[in-house]
Design a protein around this motif. Sequence first.
Motif, PDB file in Angstrom:
ATOM      1  N   TYR A   1     -35.323 -42.076 -59.571  1.00  0.00           N
ATOM      2  CA  TYR A   1     -35.003 -40.850 -60.317  1.00  0.00           C
ATOM      3  C   TYR A   1     -33.641 -40.342 -59.879  1.00  0.00           C
ATOM      4  O   TYR A   1     -33.107 -40.782 -58.857  1.00  0.00           O
ATOM      5  CB  TYR A   1     -36.058 -39.775 -60.090  1.00  0.00           C
TER       6      TYR A   1
ATOM      7  N   PHE B   1     -34.621 -36.950 -64.524  1.00  0.00           N
ATOM      8  CA  PHE B   1     -35.697 -36.427 -63.688  1.00  0.00           C
ATOM      9  C   PHE B   1     -37.092 -36.596 -64.279  1.00  0.00           C
ATOM     10  O   PHE B   1     -38.042 -35.960 -63.842  1.00  0.00           O
ATOM     11  CB  PHE B   1     -35.431 -34.961 -63.343  1.00  0.00           C
TER      12      PHE B   1
ATOM     13  N   LEU C   1     -42.077 -29.680 -50.762  1.00  0.00           N
ATOM     14  CA  LEU C   1     -42.281 -31.096 -50.507  1.00  0.00           C
ATOM     15  C   LEU C   1     -43.270 -31.645 -51.542  1.00  0.00           C
ATOM     16  O   LEU C   1     -43.999 -30.889 -52.172  1.00  0.00           O
ATOM     17  CB  LEU C   1     -42.836 -31.290 -49.085  1.00  0.00           C
ATOM     18  N   PRO C   2     -43.286 -32.958 -51.712  1.00  0.00           N
ATOM     19  CA  PRO C   2     -44.211 -33.536 -52.691  1.00  0.00           C
ATOM     20  C   PRO C   2     -45.667 -33.099 -52.456  1.00  0.00           C
ATOM     21  O   PRO C   2     -46.110 -33.036 -51.309  1.00  0.00           O
ATOM     22  CB  PRO C   2     -44.053 -35.047 -52.451  1.00  0.00           C
ATOM     23  N   ASN C   3     -46.344 -32.798 -53.541  1.00  0.00           N
ATOM     24  CA  ASN C   3     -47.792 -32.528 -53.547  1.00  0.00           C
ATOM     25  C   ASN C   3     -48.195 -31.179 -52.952  1.00  0.00           C
ATOM     26  O   ASN C   3     -49.386 -30.928 -52.766  1.00  0.00           O
ATOM     27  CB  ASN C   3     -48.572 -33.631 -52.801  1.00  0.00           C
ATOM     28  N   ALA C   4     -47.236 -30.318 -52.653  1.00  0.00           N
ATOM     29  CA  ALA C   4     -47.592 -29.015 -52.085  1.00  0.00           C
ATOM     30  C   ALA C   4     -48.534 -28.254 -53.018  1.00  0.00           C
ATOM     31  O   ALA C   4     -48.394 -28.298 -54.239  1.00  0.00           O
ATOM     32  CB  ALA C   4     -46.332 -28.191 -51.842  1.00  0.00           C
ATOM     33  N   ASN C   5     -49.475 -27.544 -52.434  1.00  0.00           N
ATOM     34  CA  ASN C   5     -50.381 -26.698 -53.206  1.00  0.00           C
ATOM     35  C   ASN C   5     -49.740 -25.306 -53.324  1.00  0.00           C
ATOM     36  O   ASN C   5     -49.975 -24.422 -52.494  1.00  0.00           O
ATOM     37  CB  ASN C   5     -51.751 -26.629 -52.523  1.00  0.00           C
TER      38      ASN C   5
ATOM     39  N   GLU D   1     -50.147 -22.936 -55.549  1.00  0.00           N
ATOM     40  CA  GLU D   1     -51.018 -21.816 -55.893  1.00  0.00           C
ATOM     41  C   GLU D   1     -51.682 -21.235 -54.642  1.00  0.00           C
ATOM     42  O   GLU D   1     -51.904 -20.017 -54.562  1.00  0.00           O
ATOM     43  CB  GLU D   1     -52.055 -22.228 -56.950  1.00  0.00           C
ATOM     44  N   GLN D   2     -51.971 -22.064 -53.682  1.00  0.00           N
ATOM     45  CA  GLN D   2     -52.547 -21.552 -52.438  1.00  0.00           C
ATOM     46  C   GLN D   2     -51.506 -20.725 -51.674  1.00  0.00           C
ATOM     47  O   GLN D   2     -51.833 -19.668 -51.126  1.00  0.00           O
ATOM     48  CB  GLN D   2     -53.037 -22.725 -51.570  1.00  0.00           C
TER      49      GLN D   2
ATOM     50  N   LYS E   1     -40.647 -33.082 -61.415  1.00  0.00           N
ATOM     51  CA  LYS E   1     -41.484 -34.250 -61.111  1.00  0.00           C
ATOM     52  C   LYS E   1     -41.178 -34.791 -59.726  1.00  0.00           C
ATOM     53  O   LYS E   1     -42.074 -35.277 -59.055  1.00  0.00           O
ATOM     54  CB  LYS E   1     -41.254 -35.346 -62.162  1.00  0.00           C
ATOM     55  N   TYR E   2     -39.945 -34.672 -59.283  1.00  0.00           N
ATOM     56  CA  TYR E   2     -39.533 -35.329 -58.037  1.00  0.00           C
ATOM     57  C   TYR E   2     -39.077 -34.351 -56.973  1.00  0.00           C
ATOM     58  O   TYR E   2     -39.507 -34.420 -55.837  1.00  0.00           O
ATOM     59  CB  TYR E   2     -38.433 -36.343 -58.339  1.00  0.00           C
TER      60      TYR E   2
ATOM     61  N   GLN F   1     -50.739 -26.944 -63.283  1.00  0.00           N
ATOM     62  CA  GLN F   1     -50.352 -26.294 -62.030  1.00  0.00           C
ATOM     63  C   GLN F   1     -49.826 -24.881 -62.317  1.00  0.00           C
ATOM     64  O   GLN F   1     -50.123 -23.933 -61.583  1.00  0.00           O
ATOM     65  CB  GLN F   1     -49.284 -27.117 -61.309  1.00  0.00           C
TER      66      GLN F   1
ATOM     67  N   PHE G   1     -59.020 -18.581 -52.397  1.00  0.00           N
ATOM     68  CA  PHE G   1     -58.177 -18.879 -51.225  1.00  0.00           C
ATOM     69  C   PHE G   1     -58.131 -17.706 -50.246  1.00  0.00           C
ATOM     70  O   PHE G   1     -58.152 -17.897 -49.035  1.00  0.00           O
ATOM     71  CB  PHE G   1     -56.744 -19.207 -51.663  1.00  0.00           C
TER      72      PHE G   1
ATOM     73  N   TYR H   1     -57.918 -30.994 -52.515  1.00  0.00           N
ATOM     74  CA  TYR H   1     -57.176 -30.049 -53.337  1.00  0.00           C
ATOM     75  C   TYR H   1     -56.499 -29.010 -52.449  1.00  0.00           C
ATOM     76  O   TYR H   1     -55.285 -28.813 -52.534  1.00  0.00           O
ATOM     77  CB  TYR H   1     -58.086 -29.393 -54.383  1.00  0.00           C
TER      78      TYR H   1
ATOM     79  N   LEU I   1     -47.198 -32.966 -45.336  1.00  0.00           N
ATOM     80  CA  LEU I   1     -46.821 -33.516 -46.636  1.00  0.00           C
ATOM     81  C   LEU I   1     -45.704 -34.538 -46.423  1.00  0.00           C
ATOM     82  O   LEU I   1     -45.028 -34.526 -45.390  1.00  0.00           O
ATOM     83  CB  LEU I   1     -46.353 -32.394 -47.561  1.00  0.00           C
ATOM     84  N   PRO I   2     -45.486 -35.410 -47.397  1.00  0.00           N
ATOM     85  CA  PRO I   2     -44.430 -36.409 -47.240  1.00  0.00           C
ATOM     86  C   PRO I   2     -43.076 -35.767 -46.910  1.00  0.00           C
ATOM     87  O   PRO I   2     -42.710 -34.736 -47.472  1.00  0.00           O
ATOM     88  CB  PRO I   2     -44.382 -37.083 -48.622  1.00  0.00           C
TER      89      PRO I   2
ATOM     90  N   PRO J   1     -46.290 -41.155 -54.267  1.00  0.00           N
ATOM     91  CA  PRO J   1     -46.095 -39.824 -54.853  1.00  0.00           C
ATOM     92  C   PRO J   1     -45.068 -39.834 -55.993  1.00  0.00           C
ATOM     93  O   PRO J   1     -44.034 -40.486 -55.893  1.00  0.00           O
ATOM     94  CB  PRO J   1     -45.569 -39.003 -53.661  1.00  0.00           C
ATOM     95  N   ASN J   2     -45.391 -39.090 -57.040  1.00  0.00           N
ATOM     96  CA  ASN J   2     -44.467 -38.830 -58.152  1.00  0.00           C
ATOM     97  C   ASN J   2     -44.218 -40.012 -59.082  1.00  0.00           C
ATOM     98  O   ASN J   2     -43.339 -39.940 -59.941  1.00  0.00           O
ATOM     99  CB  ASN J   2     -43.106 -38.331 -57.646  1.00  0.00           C
TER     100      ASN J   2
ATOM    101  N   LYS K   1     -54.348 -35.441 -56.144  1.00  0.00           N
ATOM    102  CA  LYS K   1     -53.205 -34.601 -55.797  1.00  0.00           C
ATOM    103  C   LYS K   1     -52.353 -35.252 -54.715  1.00  0.00           C
ATOM    104  O   LYS K   1     -51.147 -35.088 -54.710  1.00  0.00           O
ATOM    105  CB  LYS K   1     -53.699 -33.231 -55.318  1.00  0.00           C
ATOM    106  N   TYR K   2     -52.967 -36.005 -53.835  1.00  0.00           N
ATOM    107  CA  TYR K   2     -52.252 -36.511 -52.665  1.00  0.00           C
ATOM    108  C   TYR K   2     -52.186 -38.037 -52.615  1.00  0.00           C
ATOM    109  O   TYR K   2     -51.131 -38.599 -52.413  1.00  0.00           O
ATOM    110  CB  TYR K   2     -52.904 -35.975 -51.392  1.00  0.00           C
TER     111      TYR K   2
END
Lengths: 424, 424, 424, 424
Positions: A217, A221, B253-257, B259-260, B280-281, B295, C186, C222, C253-254, D254-255, D280-281
């Motif tokens: 990417y 993106f 960072l990738p995949n962060a939650n 909403e939490q 996306k990235y 999300q 949460f 999640y 996270l990554p 990821p992604n 998600k992960y």
Amino acid sequence: MLLTKLQIEQHNEALLKQHQRNFEFVSGCIPNADALIKKLIDFQVAIPSWALGNGGTRFGRFAGKGEPSTLEQKLEDVGLLHQLNRSSGAISLHIPWDIPKDAGALKQLAAQLDLKFDAMNSNTFQDQPGQQLSYKFGSLQHVDKAVRQQAIDHNIEVIKYGKELGAESLTVWLADGSCFPGQLNFRKAFNNTLDSLGIIYDALPDNWKMFVEYKAYEPNFYSTTVGDWGQSYLFASKLGDKAYTLVDLGHHLPNANIEQIVALLLNEKKLGGFHFNDSKYGDDDLTVGSIKPYQLFLIFKELVEGMDARGMDHTKDLGWMIDASHNVKDPLEDLLQSVEAIKIAYAQALLVDPKKLEAAQQNNDVVLAQELLQGAYRTDVRPLLAAARLKAGAALDPIGLYRQLKVREQLVKERGEHAVATGL
Amino acid sequence: MLLTKLQIEQHNEALLKQHQRNFEFVSGCIPNADALIKKLIDFQVAIPSWALGNGGTRFGRFAGKGEPSTLEQKLEDVGLLHQLNRSSGAISLHIPWDIPKDAGALKQLAAQLDLKFDAMNSNTFQDQPGQQLSYKFGSLQHVDKAVRQQAIDHNIEVIKYGKELGAESLTVWLADGSCFPGQLNFRKAFNNTLDSLGIIYDALPDNWKMFVEYKAYEPNFYSTTVGDWGQSYLFASKLGDKAYTLVDLGHHLPNANIEQIVALLLNEKKLGGFHFNDSKYGDDDLTVGSIKPYQLFLIFKELVEGMDARGMDHTKDLGWMIDASHNVKDPLEDLLQSVEAIKIAYAQALLVDPKKLEAAQQNNDVVLAQELLQGAYRTDVRPLLAAARLKAGAALDPIGLYRQLKVREQLVKERGEHAVATGL
Amino acid sequence: MLLTKLQIEQHNEALLKQHQRNFEFVSGCIPNADALIKKLIDFQVAIPSWALGNGGTRFGRFAGKGEPSTLEQKLEDVGLLHQLNRSSGAISLHIPWDIPKDAGALKQLAAQLDLKFDAMNSNTFQDQPGQQLSYKFGSLQHVDKAVRQQAIDHNIEVIKYGKELGAESLTVWLADGSCFPGQLNFRKAFNNTLDSLGIIYDALPDNWKMFVEYKAYEPNFYSTTVGDWGQSYLFASKLGDKAYTLVDLGHHLPNANIEQIVALLLNEKKLGGFHFNDSKYGDDDLTVGSIKPYQLFLIFKELVEGMDARGMDHTKDLGWMIDASHNVKDPLEDLLQSVEAIKIAYAQALLVDPKKLEAAQQNNDVVLAQELLQGAYRTDVRPLLAAARLKAGAALDPIGLYRQLKVREQLVKERGEHAVATGL
Amino acid sequence: MLLTKLQIEQHNEALLKQHQRNFEFVSGCIPNADALIKKLIDFQVAIPSWALGNGGTRFGRFAGKGEPSTLEQKLEDVGLLHQLNRSSGAISLHIPWDIPKDAGALKQLAAQLDLKFDAMNSNTFQDQPGQQLSYKFGSLQHVDKAVRQQAIDHNIEVIKYGKELGAESLTVWLADGSCFPGQLNFRKAFNNTLDSLGIIYDALPDNWKMFVEYKAYEPNFYSTTVGDWGQSYLFASKLGDKAYTLVDLGHHLPNANIEQIVALLLNEKKLGGFHFNDSKYGDDDLTVGSIKPYQLFLIFKELVEGMDARGMDHTKDLGWMIDASHNVKDPLEDLLQSVEAIKIAYAQALLVDPKKLEAAQQNNDVVLAQELLQGAYRTDVRPLLAAARLKAGAALDPIGLYRQLKVREQLVKERGEHAVATGL
């Protein structure tokens, strides 16, 4: 600005005693110091012309000083690097930033500096002033045949320049892709790109290689049309024997196992070359070895093992190039650090005992296999690199000498504070 | 260029019948259509001044046409958006790109366009022409007190401009960080930044808020000094009651939650506002809702639930802003899509039945909890948004009307093809 | 099974000459070899009782042989490790897997083996046979007060066992979280957890510490209620001075910058300790240093610098523990590799010259800062570790001696092929 | 336990009026409701036998109740699902968990339940009691030919069972890979795996397909030998026309842009089928559509467009399977949610107007392309699914009926509280 032989010799003399102590120790720890040093001397890394000035990000660029503003000055910078480390004996040009006006004179200059012309790089990711059609929505993938043709013509023109200079490979990096779902028909984009690459491939001289670079990417993106090694492999295998995959270390998704990709591409005879850099997050284009040096070692371990298994020549059969950006460092110092890191990884990889490793693997002795790799990696091979430099007439401490001679200050004097190199 | 009331009315009339059919159906499916529409009408999203022109990447920028090149034209563009959707009644300015020359006249223009001045944004991530000291190695974190002071002064100047215009918040986004291990002493960078922010905080009027934005990486690629919500929280809690965390959806960072994070910051009374976009990235700055709309819904679900739990006013107690880049779209169309996506998520979140959800959670009935969320999310709320627009005097189909009236063509005529907005 | 002093001495004698050559060289390269070796001798890493057997994944477990099946045997295994490297002088127990039946006898055994009892670990992520209420939907966060109480009681029981054994810290790792959007409120989960932790905290002896471990994901996919350092910090700061954050290297996270987190937590006086391991993708629990050794060095660089800045004792003021899983290796060999990797990183970090680094940072000399770090990292410090082992009475080559003496074969003979340790 | 026709009819009758209102509205919004409903009726998703009980993680498993403990009971569970939604008319078996003792009786039972036998799954990622050689270090990749042969034989045995039952495809998912650098020679592992797969391929009946599944990581945490689509493609293209790539949504880095992978595999005629789930992960194996429903829609958009472009039959030419784990939900309810989410995405994808999208793409009208996709996605298609169910004799509200009839309670009564299904 170039160094004199005397400057290098005086520098080395001052460091010689310490070096000899270090070298004697390390060479006594390994079985084949001489052969290894020979390989280190031969191993050359090409410097990209666009990395001689400071790079920036979309948020801005903080200029350096005394950057080379002509192609001749770029060659001189690489020549200087090569004097310092005797490991940077090639330059990789980028069109249209580096259009040679007088190829003959340029070749002569390169010969004086002992430089070769490595892979030529085309640019269809930007619009140039006066360009007829825009690459906003891609180039070789474009829905409009006229845009594709313009991009094809550009690549063929790049080959022409490369032939004049004696280069023997073309690197095609495409920014082509999409920013949003729905923007692109993936299949058509792929097939258009394949057709376009096919026409360029047909224009390639017999002794040339085409490197098809992939990237996950950025600057698009959502999708990239040559997005991973699998796609690059598809293109390269459909195009023919002269087409290869080029691996840029920063062009992967998080956590990718790059060394495995390298091994498989070698297995399939489709690995063409490398763009070295390092990164923590994405295509960060940091100094090679500054973030993940062990990964770099593991990649070289696969390269050495895989090339040896196929009887390939380490120095010639793959393209070794740096592709980094220098946002906060002096580009020449940064490149010296990068070349050093590459050769450290190479030297460490050469220290892995292939027979012992094979035996450990055959016995599923995972602990021993790890010990063998770590044993090589934990060895301090810097004295071996220094010995190779000494033998080749380079500086024992390239950055030290660069600073001692105040090279950057000289370049600023010659070129002015605000000289800016072409590039990103 | 502004629309006439008649243009909007005629447009709506043509679509009215179809709209009514849709609206009757949906409003019959939900318990509280009127109250919900009222909330939708009141919910306004600020438009950043720098998003009215095309953005680019470090690889280049593909210009748009007819971009606003003065601050007045930027207000007009937002005014136009607000006419189309009656949901964009605020503009967020950026200094030095938007220094007001005549604050009084500007306020008058804003009042005519029914726009408010939302958060003011400072810029210490770039060097401006004539700037004395460079931000190459940071601003509020800098090892040199003089650089820190320059950056502090700039922020205080931004507050001054904001006061003149009636803004009530300052967003501090810092690019400060490092590109390489060893470059920075993390603790000193943190403590310097805290001291600098403290001085700015002290200059904040009583009725103002300071938003401390965090970002994981870029433009620094090794560390960022306000790098995640935890660091932003530390700064905000040490600074005082007027300091809050600002969440940009692309800065994780990738995949962060996310909403939490939102829920916890609300719990700690430290959530200040949002920069909406999608990605996306990395910090891709794509149109809101174009990649991960679910999300976005989940974030709004937390916002609604958390704000209601604390008796907060949805329209005033948090800052709602867009921060996106428009590389391949008309910026105004893109912003219309973004505002629509935000309000869809908000409407869907309002449809979640809090009592039923609480009961399902209390029973650990995970299946039912999911059904409740998905039930709200799968509802087609577009007719509710349209009804809110109709009631507020906006267009039933904002993009449709924008295209029908050939607004961009008009802007190009007025401003010229090559008018370029300030920004990235 | 334990080693005799003679066995170790004979082993060392055979390697001594080579070691001395290595050591003389390295100690001649660094300014303070003796002081450094002293620090290496003092630095002890606790071994978790659950890492003495083979671990598995949800797809299955491939058993090892001769695993310790009693608590006494686990102590013996750690005692054996400690004999081999004199660096593993502590064991970290896990309840209910390691409930001591006779604390006095156990303490005596530990004293004989020269082992301390490090942090006690509670377990509310699994249901035990006969357990009244299930942790399927969490423990300290649970919507049902009775479940929370059960989990609180368990933790208090763990403290009780720890007190009997002379341990002084409690590690609370919570799997609590949710698998699906909507499952959890949460805020309530956070507040319930805080309340529960508070009750446990109140039961903590004055000289104890509580370590609040965070983890981004797994086994909940999640959300996790103590999901990142920011959340752990919130809990620890609300609980009081005895509560600290515990960092497990695999729980991020990554691409997270863990060394920065470490530096900030030290700055806030809230860093409590470490769970060492390595990973490529997630919480892979691989051998320490097997994937990202440079990251490990950077973390230790922050630890040394940050602890020294606060006058902390490297050996006592933070908890050093391994937490890894051994799916394909002999656990004891794996632990020897892990301890070695930790101490290599520690030794390299001690080689960084703080004054020079500070000066480079002060001058924004990024190239020099990198050279200083890489200079330390590229040094082959293994002879220093070996010298420390030699001086402390351990083996020059712990894995070599372990294999030479066929320790695993002995353990299999003693315990049987199918002895299985408790754990995952 | 099976439902009676009357139970379903009574349930539907009660909901009919509301359904008709919904359906009339939606069917009035789209051009081709009848054709679409026909497609929805025909679209069947296979249920994996191992998903009928609760799954767990390496940290433990929280058992459900009334799980099927025999193969017959598993078929009955799927039969029950199929009664409820008429969309789950196939079961995917796993050997050795589901070895049929009496194939004839089983086929008869399946026929009664209107179920087909979908892809057969082999298992070489675990050691079974009494198994001669271990898969600890891989199966088809193993350095030891005898282990490879054992794994080959197992796959051939699975084909044999499949033939008896009338299945027509074999899914090969390999855990093969490595946990540590150096453990594996990547090339040899690849070539061994290719040889092994070749022998299995040769044993495949002419009308069968072989699905080569890829996975980025887990349970091996350094490398996986079929690690990404590129590697799977290499295997499938070398094996022959009956070999295809199988895409599991959770098996990527990821992604990853999965929809692009799908489009390219279709383009290369190498896409074989799907394992649906959400995450998600990592390979979280969550309910389909519970995390990233828009991505699921985008994948189906590529599937519909790509299959139509090649004249493929949506219902037969690709394998549609669920592969999820149910850690905190009733497995049957979870599966109902998953099937619903799949068919929602499919229905939305069918609503995308291919001609309009093609025109927008041809004009690089990115805004319009997005509007077209979002227009389809934002449509509430649930009434269309309900209409399809009604027409096919299924329940208007499958989960509602399942709960109303207290099915799980019945199953517990029949099978006992502690009945446990085979699986992970």
